[in-house]
Design a protein around this motif. Sequence first.
Motif, PDB file in Angstrom:
ATOM      1  N   ILE A   1     103.052  84.667  73.710  1.00  0.00           N
ATOM      2  CA  ILE A   1     103.734  84.204  72.495  1.00  0.00           C
ATOM      3  C   ILE A   1     105.108  83.638  72.838  1.00  0.00           C
ATOM      4  O   ILE A   1     106.111  83.939  72.189  1.00  0.00           O
ATOM      5  N   ARG A   2     105.148  82.802  73.902  1.00  0.00           N
ATOM      6  CA  ARG A   2     106.403  82.155  74.269  1.00  0.00           C
ATOM      7  C   ARG A   2     106.246  80.663  74.023  1.00  0.00           C
ATOM      8  O   ARG A   2     105.955  79.893  74.938  1.00  0.00           O
ATOM      9  N   PHE A   3     106.382  80.283  72.758  1.00  0.00           N
ATOM     10  CA  PHE A   3     106.105  78.896  72.417  1.00  0.00           C
ATOM     11  C   PHE A   3     107.120  77.940  73.045  1.00  0.00           C
ATOM     12  O   PHE A   3     106.790  76.798  73.357  1.00  0.00           O
ATOM     13  N   GLY A   4     108.336  78.407  73.202  1.00  0.00           N
ATOM     14  CA  GLY A   4     109.357  77.540  73.802  1.00  0.00           C
ATOM     15  C   GLY A   4     109.018  77.212  75.243  1.00  0.00           C
ATOM     16  O   GLY A   4     109.083  76.065  75.683  1.00  0.00           O
ATOM     17  N   TYR A   5     108.620  78.255  75.980  1.00  0.00           N
ATOM     18  CA  TYR A   5     108.261  78.050  77.382  1.00  0.00           C
ATOM     19  C   TYR A   5     107.046  77.148  77.491  1.00  0.00           C
ATOM     20  O   TYR A   5     106.984  76.252  78.331  1.00  0.00           O
ATOM     21  N   ALA A   6     106.081  77.400  76.594  1.00  0.00           N
ATOM     22  CA  ALA A   6     104.877  76.563  76.601  1.00  0.00           C
ATOM     23  C   ALA A   6     105.241  75.117  76.277  1.00  0.00           C
ATOM     24  O   ALA A   6     104.703  74.175  76.870  1.00  0.00           O
ATOM     25  N   ALA A   7     106.161  74.928  75.321  1.00  0.00           N
ATOM     26  CA  ALA A   7     106.572  73.578  74.974  1.00  0.00           C
ATOM     27  C   ALA A   7     107.221  72.887  76.168  1.00  0.00           C
ATOM     28  O   ALA A   7     106.995  71.695  76.419  1.00  0.00           O
ATOM     29  N   ALA A   8     108.017  73.644  76.911  1.00  0.00           N
ATOM     30  CA  ALA A   8     108.642  73.058  78.104  1.00  0.00           C
ATOM     31  C   ALA A   8     107.569  72.578  79.074  1.00  0.00           C
ATOM     32  O   ALA A   8     107.665  71.490  79.645  1.00  0.00           O
ATOM     33  N   MET A   9     106.530  73.401  79.237  1.00  0.00           N
ATOM     34  CA  MET A   9     105.407  72.986  80.092  1.00  0.00           C
ATOM     35  C   MET A   9     104.811  71.696  79.596  1.00  0.00           C
ATOM     36  O   MET A   9     104.487  70.799  80.377  1.00  0.00           O
ATOM     37  N   GLY A  10     104.631  71.624  78.270  1.00  0.00           N
ATOM     38  CA  GLY A  10     104.047  70.428  77.693  1.00  0.00           C
ATOM     39  C   GLY A  10     104.884  69.205  77.987  1.00  0.00           C
ATOM     40  O   GLY A  10     104.358  68.132  78.303  1.00  0.00           O
ATOM     41  N   ILE A  11     106.188  69.361  77.906  1.00  0.00           N
ATOM     42  CA  ILE A  11     107.075  68.232  78.165  1.00  0.00           C
ATOM     43  C   ILE A  11     106.963  67.793  79.622  1.00  0.00           C
ATOM     44  O   ILE A  11     106.887  66.597  79.920  1.00  0.00           O
ATOM     45  N   VAL A  12     106.943  68.761  80.519  1.00  0.00           N
ATOM     46  CA  VAL A  12     106.810  68.415  81.939  1.00  0.00           C
ATOM     47  C   VAL A  12     105.504  67.662  82.175  1.00  0.00           C
ATOM     48  O   VAL A  12     105.459  66.643  82.867  1.00  0.00           O
ATOM     49  N   LEU A  13     104.437  68.153  81.561  1.00  0.00           N
ATOM     50  CA  LEU A  13     103.130  67.506  81.707  1.00  0.00           C
ATOM     51  C   LEU A  13     103.170  66.092  81.141  1.00  0.00           C
ATOM     52  O   LEU A  13     102.634  65.149  81.735  1.00  0.00           O
ATOM     53  N   PHE A  14     103.840  65.958  80.004  1.00  0.00           N
ATOM     54  CA  PHE A  14     103.963  64.639  79.385  1.00  0.00           C
ATOM     55  C   PHE A  14     104.658  63.663  80.336  1.00  0.00           C
ATOM     56  O   PHE A  14     104.198  62.532  80.544  1.00  0.00           O
TER      57      PHE A  14
END
Lengths: 300, 413, 339
Positions: free
Chosen positions: A267-280
């Motif tokens: 439940i770490r949406f911020g960390y997951a979002a950071a991953m998403g940005i890196v992937l993007f």
Amino acid sequence: MATVENAPRHRSVGSAKLREALVAYAFILVPMGVFLLFFIWPLAYAVYISRYDWGVFGKIETLGFENYRELYRDEIFHKALKNTLLYTALVVPIQMALGLAMAVIVNAGIRGKTFFRSAFYFPSLASSAAITAIAIYILSADGLLNAIIGGNRPWFGDSDTALFSIVGLNAWTTSGTMMLFYLASLQAIPTDVYEAAAIDRAGAWRTFWKITFPLLKPGHFFVGVVSVVGALKVFDQAFIVSNGSGGPNSSTLTAVLYLYRTAIGDIRFGYAAAMGIVLFVLIFTVTLVQRLLFGRPDTA
Amino acid sequence: MKRYRLLLPALLLGLVVFAGIAASTSQGTTDRTTGVAATGEVTLSGWASSPTETKLLKEVIRGFEKTFPSVKVNYAPISGDYPAAMLAKFAARTPADVFYVDSNVAPDWIKQRLLEPLDPYVAKSKLKTSAFFPSLLRGFKGPDGKTYGFPKDWSPLAMETNNRLLAAAGTKAPKTWDELRAAARKLQGKVPGGRPICLSPSWDRLLAFVYQNGGTFLNASKTRSTVNTTAVRRAAEWYVTLINQGLAGTPAQLGVGWCGEALGKAKAAIIFEGNWVVPFMAETFPDVRFTVNKMIRGKQEGNLAFTVSYSMARDSKNKDAAWQLIRYLVGQPGMKTWTSKGLALPSRSDVRAPAGRENFIAAAPAARPWQFAPTFTKVIDIANNELSAVIERKQSVAAMLTKVDKAANEALR
Amino acid sequence: MATVTFENVTKRFDDTVAVDELTLEISDGEFLVLVGPSGCGKSTALRMLAGLEETTSGRILIGDRVVNNLAPGARDVAMVFQSYALYPHMTVYDNLAFGLRNVRTPKDEINRRVSKAAEVLDMTELIKRKPKQLSGGQRQRVALGRAIVRQPKAFLMDEPLSNLDAALRVNTRAEILKLQRDLKVTTVYVTHDQVEAMTMGDRIAVMKQGVLQQAGTPEQLYTKPTNVFVARFIGSPAMNLVPAGFVKGAGTGGQLAGFRPEHVVLGGGNGDAAYFQATVEVVEYLGDEQLVHLAAGDEKLLAKLPVEDRVPTGVEQRFSIPRDKLHLFDAETELAVRA
């Protein structure tokens, strides 16, 4: 006299242009709205929350760029990226080659060509979850594949073979779509070029490599980009075959799967979002490079 | 005309009286035990593992609704990814009222303030919680000491042995670590196409043996990692050595999906699995005769408890009714029905488990819930990866523990 | 270099007959033009010769060899397409070299031939360019160059000048002719333009609806057309055709009389000439001659007269044609009647 007569005409031309422009914008409005709402807004939102520790009910703590710093150190993220890149490096050439082969077969005007076209494309249509479920049975330790080739290796359960099994599975399901793209590109090549090549004594092999293949550049580019982007985002199959765990031994943990586990499990949406940005950023860069390398197609 | 003029008011009056009587009768069903008038609709969510389970649960719900007719239960099981679906509902502030919580996700869900503390309700209804196995109850207590759920069922690990193979090797079921090794030695070569023991290369089995050697993963207050200690190291080395010496094999090495399958296919004579292996064997390998033995002990008894609770959503709109339901579900009659088919074990000592499950229940005192601290998904992933690497002889146990320790402490920050 | 022979070649597409029993012999080094209106089968005949279409029946020979069943690449012919069909992704050099590389010609030989062709066609400075960087005329030259380097047994050209503008067409016409004369390669040239046919061909073969109407030198087709179609097709402006009775001193009923505008004489009709009366409707002054539109009864006629002749409009005058310039055709069979 002349100026008075000219004036109304001049004004109506201007307003006609304005009206035309407004109509154009009105038409774009809806798709643009959809695009902004479902692509740009979530992207911006992801950038926003990636700078916080974000829980179920929102902001928990402001972290600045700490999430990104942690990603840099996160060895599981590195493993996930490595898996994803390895997967992409394998699945893309296979998909492109298979798609091209199938397109050439279907285009050759053999008997039953409609049947082949449907048969080749069918795996892409069927639900990926359903196909993966069946694949799990076929590739299990006592499944169909082992019955044919012998041995009792659990293909999805062995960390040495799990990722490659997913490569094979996805190559099979997605090649059909690549076939369609290549088919369109193939049919855009004018027939008289082939006739000229035939008169120029080019055999089938030479015709393919020296004429067809280079002239498929727009096809290569499109299929390449679509293939790579899709591969970098692989999730479904990895999730299903590993039961959401990314195992065995994180061998099927892809970048998006890790993102998912972080979001749902920790439940770490911020960390997951950071991953998403890196992937993007990664996908964007790869696409850009492809554009530069394979950019301009030859015409005439 | 004159008659009709009176008719309408009379009808209206009749309706009002009737409504009043109806309302008061339903209100009258005040639960003496809760002392609260509970009415309305309550949504119950969970995952559905099998049609048999669903049937049992529906039976329990029927029993509840008969006892408390003023509360309607809307059973809405979730298929697919349970945590993902639940998180979406939580975020939208429209969660189910009562739902399953796996002990593994409890620390995170408690931290995110998704669960309602149940102590006030316990006090109000004067519930006695002593019947529940204490270790299971502890699994659903938050760092603030509050209770966030009541265990609905559980299973520890036990040792399942293949009767035929053990008899053929002339060995009895081992009780200690040394006896296990001896039994495995005797079985070596006598398990065609397999190995004496099946051991899963994951911490959700290894940890039980770590406990048996007096080690722990985290300290009691869950503020520090204790995984890089001698006790843990020795247990891990013992575990890995069994595999490396060929006395035990991982499911992958044995060519099966999990150890239960190994037992069924006679690729292993001794495995360590929970209650779920019993219905599995009955359904998939009905001809294989096996015994559920008590878990072995090392320096002490040690085991893992895989347990799920019924909890209440903090955003529930009908908390009194929800509590009513929880109380019934984990109460004696509810749990008796639920565990009657042996698909799950009762989490109360005053509900008898079905026949053959005694050796599971016996593990209750030593069993600790399978859970860690919030945001530990990554740590367990690392731990499992490292363990696999150790088993593949690509690294040492000491190196593994150092890495895991580091990751754990970072997650605890 | 070789002869090309069509022996009763027929091509059928489902129900349509595109080429009907074509029999034609082309000598070594000859420039033969296949000409006719759209759909007459000329392109189909050429493509069958190239091997791009299969023959339904009949034989095609190049030299002594029957080539019906040979692949296009095995026939040793080179083709210039109407659309040029250049390889868009290759440079001019590679376009020319492709055919030679396919049969593993040694590199220096390739270089020699390509340079020579580029020189002949005056495109040496274009050699590194790609087709999309070339103008229409330049692309056409590359197409020609591709054929030249092959040194084939025959050149096949399918309306190569159609996509050029008028001025360029005239120039390129002459260049192609000169090229053919220098190389002495048997050439089969397809066009719908009778001017091209007349100016370029050693011999012309006129086709209509799949059937060969007449094959002969430009002079033969001009002076002795074998039927009405050829008579009207060759020569611009077209030959006048009227019922024989219209011209006094011409043939009998049931015949058509034909005479070219350029052979009409004002007045005359003595001795050996045939004559008719007609009213002048419009006179077009061309500088060196006049194009006079005549009408007589229902007939509309055209005459090309010297500028000195006085032909006031609206006046009926007598016109005559020398008897040796008069053509007679059977009205029913449309075949020429030789006196």
